[in-house]
Motif scaffolding. Structure first.
Motif, mmCIF file in Angstrom:
data_model
loop_
_atom_site.group_PDB
_atom_site.id
_atom_site.type_symbol
_atom_site.label_atom_id
_atom_site.label_comp_id
_atom_site.label_asym_id
_atom_site.label_seq_id
_atom_site.Cartn_x
_atom_site.Cartn_y
_atom_site.Cartn_z
ATOM 1 N N THR A 276 0.972 -1.207 0.020
ATOM 2 C CA THR A 276 -0.106 0.036 -0.132
ATOM 3 C C THR A 276 0.795 1.210 0.097
ATOM 4 O O THR A 276 0.630 2.208 -0.638
ATOM 5 N N GLN A 277 2.072 1.350 0.895
ATOM 6 C CA GLN A 277 2.875 2.429 0.855
ATOM 7 C C GLN A 277 3.685 2.611 -0.560
ATOM 8 O O GLN A 277 3.658 3.644 -0.998
ATOM 9 N N MET A 278 4.013 1.372 -1.087
ATOM 10 C CA MET A 278 4.582 1.499 -2.430
ATOM 11 C C MET A 278 3.518 2.099 -3.604
ATOM 12 O O MET A 278 4.115 3.138 -4.181
ATOM 13 N N GLU A 279 2.505 1.579 -3.279
ATOM 14 C CA GLU A 279 1.331 2.253 -4.407
ATOM 15 C C GLU A 279 1.140 3.823 -3.933
ATOM 16 O O GLU A 279 1.086 4.495 -5.112
ATOM 17 N N ALA A 280 1.331 4.173 -2.817
ATOM 18 C CA ALA A 280 0.966 5.642 -2.554
ATOM 19 C C ALA A 280 2.272 6.240 -2.937
ATOM 20 O O ALA A 280 1.970 7.565 -3.295
ATOM 21 N N LEU A 281 3.537 5.826 -2.767
ATOM 22 C CA LEU A 281 4.474 6.310 -3.056
ATOM 23 C C LEU A 281 4.514 6.849 -4.570
ATOM 24 O O LEU A 281 4.839 7.980 -5.259
ATOM 25 N N LEU A 282 4.183 5.935 -5.562
ATOM 26 C CA LEU A 282 4.018 5.938 -6.841
ATOM 27 C C LEU A 282 3.078 7.099 -7.189
ATOM 28 O O LEU A 282 3.198 7.966 -8.105
ATOM 29 N N SER A 283 1.717 6.853 -6.496
ATOM 30 C CA SER A 283 0.781 7.808 -6.795
ATOM 31 C C SER A 283 1.066 9.314 -6.579
ATOM 32 O O SER A 283 0.646 10.296 -7.318
ATOM 33 N N TYR A 284 2.063 9.502 -5.521
ATOM 34 C CA TYR A 284 2.299 10.798 -5.075
ATOM 35 C C TYR A 284 3.125 11.518 -6.243
ATOM 36 O O TYR A 284 2.802 12.453 -6.840
ATOM 37 N N TRP A 285 4.073 10.840 -6.766
ATOM 38 C CA TRP A 285 4.628 11.280 -7.875
ATOM 39 C C TRP A 285 3.750 11.367 -9.310
ATOM 40 O O TRP A 285 4.418 12.524 -9.861
ATOM 41 N N GLU A 286 2.752 10.569 -9.392
ATOM 42 C CA GLU A 286 1.987 10.951 -10.470
ATOM 43 C C GLU A 286 1.329 11.943 -10.275
ATOM 44 O O GLU A 286 1.032 12.728 -11.315
ATOM 45 N N ARG A 287 0.760 12.125 -9.256
ATOM 46 C CA ARG A 287 -0.207 13.333 -8.875
ATOM 47 C C ARG A 287 0.387 14.757 -8.850
ATOM 48 O O ARG A 287 -0.152 15.780 -9.227
ATOM 49 N N GLU A 288 1.524 14.659 -8.003
ATOM 50 C CA GLU A 288 2.079 15.967 -7.325
ATOM 51 C C GLU A 288 3.335 16.339 -8.198
ATOM 52 O O GLU A 288 3.449 17.611 -8.248
ATOM 53 N N ARG A 289 4.030 15.507 -8.775
ATOM 54 C CA ARG A 289 5.115 15.726 -9.533
ATOM 55 C C ARG A 289 5.386 15.618 -11.018
ATOM 56 O O ARG A 289 6.237 16.036 -11.616
ATOM 57 N N LYS A 290 4.020 15.201 -11.502
ATOM 58 C CA LYS A 290 4.306 14.837 -13.113
ATOM 59 C C LYS A 290 3.641 16.073 -13.798
ATOM 60 O O LYS A 290 2.600 16.342 -13.509
ATOM 61 N N GLN A 291 4.454 16.675 -14.784
ATOM 62 C CA GLN A 291 3.881 17.852 -15.320
ATOM 63 C C GLN A 291 2.935 17.534 -16.816
ATOM 64 O O GLN A 291 2.967 16.494 -17.103
ATOM 65 N N SER A 292 2.513 18.401 -17.060
ATOM 66 C CA SER A 292 1.408 18.228 -18.382
ATOM 67 C C SER A 292 2.180 17.694 -19.505
ATOM 68 O O SER A 292 1.781 17.013 -20.230
ATOM 69 N N ASN A 293 3.791 18.062 -19.651
ATOM 70 C CA ASN A 293 4.612 17.663 -20.563
ATOM 71 C C ASN A 293 5.036 16.058 -20.377
ATOM 72 O O ASN A 293 5.538 15.549 -21.300
ATOM 73 N N GLY A 294 4.512 15.654 -19.206
ATOM 74 C CA GLY A 294 4.896 14.245 -18.891
ATOM 75 C C GLY A 294 6.086 13.935 -18.291
ATOM 76 O O GLY A 294 6.532 12.741 -17.817
ATOM 77 N N LEU A 295 6.774 14.944 -17.981
ATOM 78 C CA LEU A 295 8.232 14.910 -17.253
ATOM 79 C C LEU A 295 7.902 15.204 -15.695
ATOM 80 O O LEU A 295 7.015 15.952 -15.326
ATOM 81 N N TYR A 296 8.618 14.500 -14.915
ATOM 82 C CA TYR A 296 8.534 14.719 -13.218
ATOM 83 C C TYR A 296 9.266 15.766 -13.073
ATOM 84 O O TYR A 296 10.573 15.941 -13.846
ATOM 85 N N VAL A 297 9.146 16.495 -11.847
ATOM 86 C CA VAL A 297 9.768 17.596 -11.398
ATOM 87 C C VAL A 297 10.584 17.354 -9.986
ATOM 88 O O VAL A 297 9.668 16.763 -9.275
ATOM 89 N N TRP A 298 11.571 17.920 -9.646
ATOM 90 C CA TRP A 298 11.872 17.851 -8.206
ATOM 91 C C TRP A 298 11.304 19.001 -7.381
ATOM 92 O O TRP A 298 10.908 20.081 -8.209
#
Length: 142
Positions: free
Chosen positions: A56-78
């Motif tokens: 569950t925590q692993m899923e939550a971690l991946l969801s965090y990056w998808e939800r909070e850190r993935k930009q509209s161009n598909g790139l992730y940000v710090w």
């Protein structure tokens, strides 16, 4: 790894620095290396079941990056340069909220780099390996 998983919130946040007295806010979020590090440890120890309780925590971690850190161009940000490792990714004169020049609306969540893309690719790949192995173990138990 287990300590970081134990401190992962249901929305996928985990502080980047944990101490015996609790998380420190200086590093906003842990780098996306927890799942792949757990996979490496499980492979080395030949014990994948030890991390099953953290699915569950692993899923939550991946969801965090998808939800909070993935930009509209598909790139992730710090969040900031410090989160990426300012000592090995020196790109600006205003690397973090600790800098006098920091303006939240201008600097936060604007740094996209190859390391974060690679980390997240490996996180997803490692999680898929865990799911495959746990599924095989579950089938063997039936």
């Amino acid at each position: 790894m287990k300590n970081f998983f134990n401190h992962t919130t249901s929305d996928g946040y985990v502080a980047g620095c944990l101490t015996p007295s609790g998380p420190l806010p200086e590093i906003y979020h842990a780098k996306p290396i927890l799942i792949q590090a757990a996979y490496i440890a499980a492979t080395h120890e030949k014990n994948f079941a030890q991390f099953r309780e953290f699915e569950t925590q692993m899923e939550a971690l991946l969801s965090y990056w998808e939800r909070e850190r993935k930009q509209s161009n598909g790139l992730y940000v710090w969040y900031d340069q410090l989160e990426s490792g300012a000592d090995n990714l020196v790109l600006s004169s205003c690397p973090s909220p600790l800098s006098d020049c920091w303006i939240q609306s201008l600097h936060a969540l604007t740094l996209s780099s190859a390391d974060v893309m690679t980390f997240l690719y490996r996180e997803h790949l490692s999680f898929s390996y865990f799911l495959q192995i746990w599924g095989q173990q579950q089938q063997q138990q039936q």
